[in-house]
Design an enzyme around this catalytic site. Structure first.
Site, mmCIF file in Angstrom:
data_model
loop_
_atom_site.group_PDB
_atom_site.id
_atom_site.type_symbol
_atom_site.label_atom_id
_atom_site.label_comp_id
_atom_site.label_asym_id
_atom_site.label_seq_id
_atom_site.Cartn_x
_atom_site.Cartn_y
_atom_site.Cartn_z
ATOM 1 N N LYS A 52 0.840 -1.208 0.000
ATOM 2 C CA LYS A 52 0.000 0.000 0.000
ATOM 3 C C LYS A 52 0.874 1.258 0.000
ATOM 4 O O LYS A 52 0.602 2.224 -0.705
ATOM 5 C CB LYS A 52 -0.930 -0.026 1.226
ATOM 6 C CG LYS A 52 -2.009 -1.093 1.104
ATOM 7 C CD LYS A 52 -2.759 -1.376 2.401
ATOM 8 C CE LYS A 52 -3.679 -2.586 2.179
ATOM 9 N NZ LYS A 52 -4.407 -3.024 3.368
ATOM 10 N N GLN A 96 -4.671 -1.763 9.663
ATOM 11 C CA GLN A 96 -4.533 -3.087 9.043
ATOM 12 C C GLN A 96 -5.070 -4.176 9.967
ATOM 13 O O GLN A 96 -4.684 -4.250 11.131
ATOM 14 C CB GLN A 96 -3.053 -3.341 8.701
ATOM 15 C CG GLN A 96 -2.799 -4.641 7.977
ATOM 16 C CD GLN A 96 -3.399 -4.666 6.560
ATOM 17 O OE1 GLN A 96 -3.325 -3.681 5.820
ATOM 18 N NE2 GLN A 96 -3.996 -5.779 6.183
ATOM 19 N N ASP A 119 -10.944 2.175 3.609
ATOM 20 C CA ASP A 119 -11.124 0.721 3.510
ATOM 21 C C ASP A 119 -12.599 0.370 3.319
ATOM 22 O O ASP A 119 -12.929 -0.757 2.941
ATOM 23 C CB ASP A 119 -10.629 0.035 4.794
ATOM 24 C CG ASP A 119 -9.329 -0.723 4.596
ATOM 25 O OD1 ASP A 119 -8.976 -0.995 3.432
ATOM 26 O OD2 ASP A 119 -8.685 -1.050 5.607
#
Ligand SMILES: NC(=O)c1ccc[n+]([C@@H]2O[C@H](COP(=O)([O-])OP(=O)(O)OC[C@H]3O[C@@H](n4cnc5c(N)ncnc54)[C@H](OP(=O)(O)O)[C@@H]3O)[C@@H](O)[C@H]2O)c1
Length: 293
Positions: A52, A96, A119
């Protein structure tokens, strides 16, 4: 059979975004900024987050990586989430997953400001997706929708079987494909571990989306001629052929299934690269205030 090349598609999209970022910056806007919070040293999480951060660099975004050890407390993590929510320089951020067991993933996800939830995991964004409002769609389903679009795969009136009902892949995928419009308007069946006659269901499917986490689960005799097969599965299996000592295996037994398909995604190089690119797309949307003003 045509291979759906997620790596190439992802590269093209990132080039398009890099160009757009150049123009934004030239017009006086700041660079989009994505932050990632990483707890612990899980190998999978480390490599996802590194990917990312690399993608941010590739498209000209600013990025920040905030690391904690496994023993970080829930309070400390929530305090960081609040800080990022209020940091005007950050357009979007992710925490995460998975998190260590002593931290509630639900609490952390809900603490993220939906306007920065690139997200797309916050219940507000999931709700907006479900009723077809503009939202941050979670990265993997969004990446698959983009692949269907770019490969002009017909979905209207098609029978789709989504195998897996997780909140991050299977369930949102089923919602998106049953929505009005393209890519959507499909008749969707969601299968899971309690589903009976899965083989029969799959044999009726024009499109199969496998998001199980069980290598080689979808076999040749489960797929009808001409089907489109999207393999989301990425399980690390030991390998003597790679430097790392492992390789990724999909949920689809590629060699058996591919010859029957009209389109199929490989693993690696199919859905995976698109997931990170979708996060980049969401961050750009956030910077441009396209979802929330
Ligand atoms: N490529 C990418 O970027 C990307 C992104 C996300 C995930 N993934 C991969 O995609 C896979 C799925 O991820 P996930 O997070 O959705 O997994 P998950 O949360 O573990 O969900 C797996 C789903 O598969 C279902 N399932 C398990 N065994 C089954 C069986 N024998 N028959 C039918 N259904 C079965 C489960 O059913 P129950 O609900 O009944 O337990 C569950 O709904 C994993 O390999 C993951 O690594 C890849």
């Amino acid at each position: 059979m045509q291979l759906i090349d997620g790596k190439l598609t992802s590269k093209k999209i990132r080039e398009e975004i890099a160009e757009e970022v150049k123009q934004l910056v030239a017009s006086g806007a700041k660079k989009p900024h994505l932050a990632a919070v990483l707890v612990g040293h899980d190998g999978g999480s480390e490599s996802y987050v590194a990917g990312k951060m690399r993608a941010c660099e590739e498209v000209g975004f600013n990025s920040s990586l905030i690391r904690y050890e496994d023993d970080v407390t829930e309070e400390e993590l929530l305090a960081k989430v609040h800080e990022l929510n209020n940091d005007d320089d950050i357009d979007g951020f992710i925490v995460q997953l998975p998190l260590p067991k002593h931290i509630s993933e639900e609490k952390v996800t809900e603490a993220i400001d939906p306007r920065k939830d690139v997200d797309g995991f916050h219940p507000v964004n999931v709700g907006r997706m479900t009723i077809g409002m503009p939202t941050f769609v979670s990265a993997t389903p969004q990446g698959i929708m983009e692949l269907l679009k770019r490969y002009k795969i017909e979905t209207s009136g098609k029978n789709v079987v989504v195998i897996g009902r997780s909140n991050i892949v299977g369930r949102p995928m089923s919602v998106l494909l049953s929505q009005k419009g393209y890519p959507g308007d499909a008749t969707v069946t969601v299968a899971h571990s309690r589903t009976k006659n899965l083989k029969e269901l799959c044999l009726q499917a024009d499109i199969i989306i496998a998001a199980i986490g069980s290598p080689g689960f979808v076999k040749g005799d489960m797929v009808k001629e001409g089907a489109v097969v999207i393999d989301v599965g990425t399980t690390r299996v030991p390998s003597t052929e790679t430097k790392s000592g492992w390789r990724l295996k999909g949920d689809v037994l590629f060699d058996e299934v591919a010859p029957k398909c009209s389109f199929i995604t490989p693993v690696p190089g199919g859905v995976g690269p698109m997931t990170i690119t979708s996060l980049i797309i969401n961050t750009l949307k956030s910077a441009k205030k396209e979802i929330y003003s």
